[in-house]
Design a protein around this motif. Structure first.
Motif: not given
Length: 268
Positions: A26-30, A47-49, A63-70
């Motif tokens: 779900l986090h990846k989809g969001w 600044t990443s989470r 990059f999106q996943y690194c930024r959001a701590a996925t």
């Protein structure tokens, strides 16, 4: 040998299903949905989470996943828990998330970060500089294998983390090809000289078995305290990797994730 504070116990099957099969999916989809919205993207640096600075690369899913701590806290927590000197070897560093996180630990003496794709390597170098870690992290513009040479890698500008040397990668997606430098284990051994225990991360999209074989031939094999590696059942023989690592003296294998795509932490 590196000593760590205790990390969390392996989750139950039900907890693992919720953490990896439900919450992470779900986090990846969001994250992907938010990235697709026509929002202003003025920030050049974010600044990443995870707490590190990253050069913005909004189109790239990695990059999106690194930024959001996925990617979760399995490896980041393990790196933060190290309480005796170690060096970190990041094979398939991408934009450098885990190299940066390892280097933030005061016990980390140095980091050697291998990334073969030119555009991604440029972001790796930028991120090292943004976090003021040039003295601690050595970026190496190469992939790791048994022998040195040149190879062609399949890349995807929309998801840099899927760059692959697998023979079938050209038939499985991607939008570009790039000739890259391969550094054999003899050259790698020169770079990782030292006395500290080594923690190795391997994320090479199907080349893991070869990298493990190369590490098994390293003069520094005895210094490797743990290896965190990715498994995808579509192209990785997990049993073969575990057998090779057990032969090399690794006795504990913790799995993070469910299904055909997961991570393993091997320890002595």
């Amino acid at each position: 040998m590196t000593v760590t504070r205790s990390i969390r116990q392996q989750p139950s099957p039900l907890a693992a299903f919720f953490n990896y099969g439900v919450r992470k999916t779900l986090h990846k989809g969001w994250v992907r949905a938010l990235a697709a919205l026509p929002l202003p993207r003025a920030q050049d640096v974010v600044t990443s989470r995870y707490g590190v600075k990253l050069r913005a690369n909004w189109r790239d899913r990695t990059f999106q996943y690194c930024r959001a701590a996925t990617y979760g806290r399995d490896l980041s927590g393990f790196l933060a828990a190290q309480d005796s000197p170690f060096a970190f070897v990041d094979i398939g560093a991408n934009q450098g998330l885990y190299s940066l996180l390892a280097a933030r630990n005061p016990q980390c003496a140095r980091v050697i970060a291998f990334e073969p794709v030119a555009a991604t390597f440029a972001l790796l170098r930028d991120n090292i500089a943004l976090n003021g870690l040039e003295a601690k992290i050595q970026p190496v513009h190469a992939a790791v294998s048994l022998q040195s040479g040149i190879a062609t890698i399949a890349t995807d500008t929309a998801h840099s983390g899927t760059a692959s040397l697998r023979h079938r990668a050209a038939d499985e997606g991607g939008d570009a090809r790039e000739d890259i430098r391969i550094l054999g284990i003899t050259g790698v051994d020169t770079l990782i000289e030292g006395a500290e225990s080594l923690i190795v991360k391997i994320d090479v999209e199907g080349h893991e078995e070869t990298v493990v074989e190369a590490l098994a031939a390293s003069h520094h094999l005895g210094r490797i305290a743990s290896i965190f590696y990715e498994v995808d059942a579509r192209w990785t023989d997990a049993a073969a990797i575990e057998t090779q690592l057990r032969t090399a003296g690794f006795v504990r294998f913790d799995r993070f994730g469910i299904g055909r795509h997961y991570d393993v932490l091997a320890r002595r």
